[in-house]
Design a protein around this motif. Structure first.
Motif, PDB file in Angstrom:
ATOM      1  N   LYS A 172      -7.948 -12.257   2.131  1.00 59.13           N
ATOM      2  CA  LYS A 172      -8.029 -10.829   1.796  1.00 59.13           C
ATOM      3  C   LYS A 172      -9.470 -10.439   1.481  1.00 59.13           C
ATOM      4  O   LYS A 172      -9.938  -9.370   1.909  1.00 59.13           O
ATOM      5  CB  LYS A 172      -7.123 -10.546   0.591  1.00 59.13           C
ATOM      6  CG  LYS A 172      -7.002  -9.075   0.239  1.00 59.13           C
ATOM      7  CD  LYS A 172      -6.004  -8.863  -0.887  1.00 59.13           C
ATOM      8  CE  LYS A 172      -5.861  -7.371  -1.205  1.00 59.13           C
ATOM      9  NZ  LYS A 172      -4.882  -7.145  -2.292  1.00 59.13           N
TER      10      LYS A 172
ATOM     11  N   HIS B 259     -10.026   3.553  -0.881  1.00 62.63           N
ATOM     12  CA  HIS B 259      -8.763   3.858  -0.225  1.00 62.63           C
ATOM     13  C   HIS B 259      -8.952   4.118   1.273  1.00 62.63           C
ATOM     14  O   HIS B 259      -8.000   3.996   2.043  1.00 62.63           O
ATOM     15  CB  HIS B 259      -8.106   5.071  -0.880  1.00 62.63           C
ATOM     16  CG  HIS B 259      -7.661   4.806  -2.290  1.00 62.63           C
ATOM     17  ND1 HIS B 259      -7.388   5.815  -3.192  1.00 62.63           N
ATOM     18  CD2 HIS B 259      -7.465   3.643  -2.955  1.00 62.63           C
ATOM     19  CE1 HIS B 259      -7.029   5.284  -4.352  1.00 62.63           C
ATOM     20  NE2 HIS B 259      -7.073   3.970  -4.225  1.00 62.63           N
TER      21      HIS B 259
ATOM     22  N   THR C  81      -2.807  -8.891   4.609  1.00 62.96           N
ATOM     23  CA  THR C  81      -3.254  -8.825   3.207  1.00 62.96           C
ATOM     24  C   THR C  81      -3.336  -7.414   2.657  1.00 62.96           C
ATOM     25  O   THR C  81      -3.305  -7.211   1.446  1.00 62.96           O
ATOM     26  CB  THR C  81      -4.641  -9.490   3.065  1.00 62.96           C
ATOM     27  OG1 THR C  81      -5.607  -8.753   3.831  1.00 62.96           O
ATOM     28  CG2 THR C  81      -4.608 -10.925   3.545  1.00 62.96           C
ATOM     29  N   LYS C  82      -3.448  -6.420   3.531  1.00 61.33           N
ATOM     30  CA  LYS C  82      -3.589  -5.034   3.052  1.00 61.33           C
ATOM     31  C   LYS C  82      -2.535  -4.126   3.658  1.00 61.33           C
ATOM     32  O   LYS C  82      -2.772  -2.935   3.887  1.00 61.33           O
ATOM     33  CB  LYS C  82      -4.992  -4.511   3.389  1.00 61.33           C
ATOM     34  CG  LYS C  82      -6.106  -5.217   2.629  1.00 61.33           C
ATOM     35  CD  LYS C  82      -7.463  -4.662   2.998  1.00 61.33           C
ATOM     36  CE  LYS C  82      -8.557  -5.294   2.156  1.00 61.33           C
ATOM     37  NZ  LYS C  82      -8.533  -4.832   0.769  1.00 61.33           N
ATOM     38  N   PHE C  83      -1.364  -4.691   3.926  1.00 55.20           N
ATOM     39  CA  PHE C  83      -0.321  -3.925   4.602  1.00 55.20           C
ATOM     40  C   PHE C  83       0.019  -2.613   3.887  1.00 55.20           C
ATOM     41  O   PHE C  83       0.187  -1.578   4.558  1.00 55.20           O
ATOM     42  CB  PHE C  83       0.946  -4.774   4.783  1.00 55.20           C
ATOM     43  CG  PHE C  83       1.989  -4.086   5.607  1.00 55.20           C
ATOM     44  CD1 PHE C  83       1.866  -4.024   6.990  1.00 55.20           C
ATOM     45  CD2 PHE C  83       3.089  -3.475   5.012  1.00 55.20           C
ATOM     46  CE1 PHE C  83       2.816  -3.369   7.756  1.00 55.20           C
ATOM     47  CE2 PHE C  83       4.040  -2.817   5.770  1.00 55.20           C
ATOM     48  CZ  PHE C  83       3.911  -2.765   7.151  1.00 55.20           C
ATOM     49  N   PRO C  84       0.133  -2.591   2.552  1.00 57.24           N
ATOM     50  CA  PRO C  84       0.459  -1.320   1.887  1.00 57.24           C
ATOM     51  C   PRO C  84      -0.561  -0.213   2.152  1.00 57.24           C
ATOM     52  O   PRO C  84      -0.241   0.968   2.034  1.00 57.24           O
ATOM     53  CB  PRO C  84       0.474  -1.699   0.398  1.00 57.24           C
ATOM     54  CG  PRO C  84       0.763  -3.154   0.377  1.00 57.24           C
ATOM     55  CD  PRO C  84       0.055  -3.706   1.582  1.00 57.24           C
ATOM     56  N   GLN C  85      -1.808  -0.594   2.494  1.00 56.42           N
ATOM     57  CA  GLN C  85      -2.854   0.397   2.730  1.00 56.42           C
ATOM     58  C   GLN C  85      -3.053   0.731   4.199  1.00 56.42           C
ATOM     59  O   GLN C  85      -3.511   1.820   4.532  1.00 56.42           O
ATOM     60  CB  GLN C  85      -4.175  -0.098   2.135  1.00 56.42           C
ATOM     61  CG  GLN C  85      -4.161  -0.185   0.606  1.00 56.42           C
ATOM     62  CD  GLN C  85      -5.342  -0.967   0.086  1.00 56.42           C
ATOM     63  OE1 GLN C  85      -5.379  -2.192   0.160  1.00 56.42           O
ATOM     64  NE2 GLN C  85      -6.327  -0.256  -0.444  1.00 56.42           N
TER      65      GLN C  85
ATOM     66  N   TRP D 206      -0.553   0.239   6.766  1.00 59.71           N
ATOM     67  CA  TRP D 206       0.648   0.459   7.569  1.00 59.71           C
ATOM     68  C   TRP D 206       0.642   1.785   8.331  1.00 59.71           C
ATOM     69  O   TRP D 206       1.252   1.870   9.415  1.00 59.71           O
ATOM     70  CB  TRP D 206       1.907   0.336   6.713  1.00 59.71           C
ATOM     71  CG  TRP D 206       2.059   1.413   5.671  1.00 59.71           C
ATOM     72  CD1 TRP D 206       1.715   1.357   4.362  1.00 59.71           C
ATOM     73  CD2 TRP D 206       2.612   2.719   5.875  1.00 59.71           C
ATOM     74  NE1 TRP D 206       1.992   2.533   3.721  1.00 59.71           N
ATOM     75  CE2 TRP D 206       2.542   3.397   4.616  1.00 59.71           C
ATOM     76  CE3 TRP D 206       3.148   3.389   6.968  1.00 59.71           C
ATOM     77  CZ2 TRP D 206       2.992   4.704   4.452  1.00 59.71           C
ATOM     78  CZ3 TRP D 206       3.585   4.694   6.802  1.00 59.71           C
ATOM     79  CH2 TRP D 206       3.515   5.342   5.562  1.00 59.71           C
TER      80      TRP D 206
END
Length: 608
Positions: free
Chosen positions: A219, A371, A427-431, A433
């Motif tokens: 990550k 973000h 590693t950053k899927f929530p950001q 997607w």
């Protein structure tokens, strides 16, 4: 007034023959096309530390091996894109490479990702520049978004003035940034080697760290790889270089790679030896400058120049986005307006669209760089992967001289790019997607636009389209609102064309008015047929369109064409339009899409 303001801000129009003068030298190209990549050292190393900080300060030493891995990736990308430059000297980068070697959909995916990436380039660069300003002046922190939007507008105006003019202005702050960063790194390394920096500020390399996982390291590596965004911009903008364009672009790419490697390594080393941890309202570069020079004149100079380069780094997006948009527009995948050059010979429609989209992103994400960066990075590593894979296919298919070496370089580049791309998604899927939704949606929109252009071309082409219908006569319908010079002007025009029939239509809102108007008309225009319609619900459009339907039906039986002539007066001053109800424009809007109807506006210009 508008034209005067435009000339003050943008400058006088340039002749088309001056296009050759708008090409870039290597020195200017390095400034205008590398500013994004070079400026990323202001936030790339910080992204590594933000991830490692979740374990603790003892994990910061891992930033050094992670930085080495990022330098390996940088080397692979520079070598790979150098081959793209010579293989595709007309520009287009990942879009052209992917489309020609992997198919249309792969090309559109790369093109769509890059368009989004360049919008994010502007948003991220401006937001990061604003962060640098508010780090030096914390009282401005609540005004991040307005400051960022104002900076976007300023740099948009600069780019609308033309390529060489913006490059001339940009070259000084970019090279000043490189110089002051080397001075900072040199001064910091001197302090470290002379023992002025306490050894207990950082954990020694190799110190065991509890709780550290491979997932976390990957990550951190993916986050730090955001420093490599912008590497591909030179391959997209080859047409902007002076001849020999591919050779000059290749040299510029190599110079950018060397500068980026040195600056990135230096900032990572200083951050490690100084034991710097990321802070919410102060950047890592700010902390390094403060620790090296104190909060004096040099510190504020570094912050000012860093803020300037971060803001001007957005210019990479302004340089590459319009050219990529031109390639897509020529292939009929986006609006053709992007192929039109403005007064200063730049693709001004692309520049303005980029600015508007970037401002929207800044407002939506509230100017928060952290973000925006994950989407920004994933948007560029998809084209990285597709471009290198496309080059692999090209070498295997064509097998030119030395193809095995070229194949190896692109294979390494493709493998590393794909690995980093997957790291971002894992590693950053929530950001990140949303990329899985908007990128396929963009490709779908591209296909819809292409289908429309193909359909339009097929219908307009003389050799394939249906022959135009021949009519035996014409009927003119004229909506009238009263007995005025405007109506008289339209009637005189209609009479001059000698149609088979002229019908004036008056919509009345009460019976008395209807009767009075009929009497006045008989005295004024006895030779023109008048049809009055009573509208009990005070609507003009509905009864008028219903009457036109009746006329059209009868005209078709006689093979007659129907033309609606709309009288319209034009005020002397534009602001006067707001004082009138614009019923003529409303009628036109309703009738324009009628299939077998011709709609014409007959203007009457007022003199006072």
């Amino acid at each position: 007034m508008f034209m005067l303001l435009k000339r003050v801000l943008i400058g006088q129009p340039l002749k088309s023959t001056a296009l050759g003068e708008q090409k870039l030298t290597k020195t200017k190209a390095l400034a205008i096309l590398s500013s994004d990549a070079l400026s990323s050292i202001a936030y790339g190393p910080e992204q590594i530390l933000i991830v490692l900080m979740t374990i603790g300060a003892a994990a910061f030493w891992y930033s050094v091996p992670i930085a080495v891995g990022i330098l390996v990736l940088l080397t692979a990308l520079v070598l790979s894109y150098r081959q793209v430059i010579f293989a595709y000297p007309h520009g287009g980068g990942a879009y052209v490479v992917s489309k020609e070697n992997l198919g249309v959909n792969a090309g559109l995916l790369a093109g769509g990702a890059l368009l989004v990436d360049y919008i994010l380039t502007v948003a991220v660069s401006i937001s990061a520049g604003t962060d640098a300003i508010t780090s030096a002046f914390p009282s401005l922190h609540p005004y991040n978004v307005p400051i960022a939007c104002l900076l976007v507008i300023l740099i948009t105006v600069l780019n609308l003035r033309g390529l060489t003019e913006s490059a001339s202005i940009l070259a000084y702050p970019v090279y000043l940034f490189v110089l002051i960063m080397f001075i900072t790194i040199g001064a910091g390394l001197y302090r470290i080697m002379s023992g002025q920096v306490p050894a207990d500020l950082h954990a020694p390399i190799g110190t065991p760290v509890a709780g550290l996982t491979l997932f976390l390291l990957l990550k951190a590596f993916a986050s730090g790889s955001s420093a490599l965004t912008g590497v591909e911009a030179i391959s997209n903008a080859i047409p902007n270089f002076k001849n020999p364009a591919p050779k000059n672009a290749s040299k510029t790419l190599a110079a950018m790679g060397i500068l980026l490697a040195l600056l990135f390594s230096g900032i990572v080393c200083l951050a490690y030896y100084y034991g710097i941890a990321p802070k919410g309202e102060e950047t890592v570069v700010s902390q390094i400058a403060s620790a090296t020079f104190g909060r004096g004149g040099m510190y504020f100079a570094i912050q000012g120049i860093t803020a300037m380069i971060l803001v001007l780094a957005a210019n990479t997006g302004y340089s590459a986005f319009p050219l990529l948009a031109v390639n897509l527009a020529k292939d009929k995948y986006i609006a053709r307006m992007f192929t039109v050059r403005g007064d200063r010979l730049g693709y001004s429609n692309g520049i303005v669209f980029l600015a508007a989209a970037s401002i929207l992103l800044i407002i939506v994400f509230k100017g928060q760089t952290e973000h925006l960066i994950p989407l920004y990075a994933v948007g560029v590593f998809i084209p990285f992967t597709l471009a290198q894979t496309g080059m692999l296919v090209k070498w295997i298919r064509e097998k030119p001289e030395g193809w095995r070496v070229k194949l190896t370089i692109n294979a390494v580049g493709a493998l590393i790019s794909f690995t980093v791309m997957m790291m971002f998604f894992i590693t950053k899927f929530p950001q990140v997607w949303p990329a899985l939704i908007f990128l396929p949606a963009i490709v779908l929109v591209f296909h819809k636009i292409h289908k429309h252009y193909e359909a339009v071309g097929d219908q307009l082409r003389i050799t394939t389209c249906e022959p135009a219908a021949r009519v035996q006569g014409n009927v003119f319908v004229i909506p009238v609102a009263g007995i005025t010079h405007v109506v008289e002007n339209t009637l005189n025009y209609a009479k001059s064309l000698k149609p088979d029939q002229i019908i004036a239509v008056y919509v009345a809102f009460d019976k008395e008015t209807e009767k009075q108007f009929e009497e006045k008309w008989k005295q004024w225009q006895p030779d023109i047929r008048l049809v009055t319609i009573y509208s009990q619900y005070r609507s003009i459009i509905q009864p008028l369109t219903k009457f036109i339907d009746t006329v059209e039906h009868k005209a078709k039986e006689l093979n007659y064409g129907v033309t609606v002539l709309i009288p319209q007066f034009i005020p002397k001053k534009r602001w006067h339009n707001a004082l009138h109800n614009q019923s003529s424009l409303l009628i036109r809007a309703f009738l324009l899409y009628r299939r077998d109807l011709i709609v014409t506006t007959v203007p009457y210009h007022l003199k006072k």
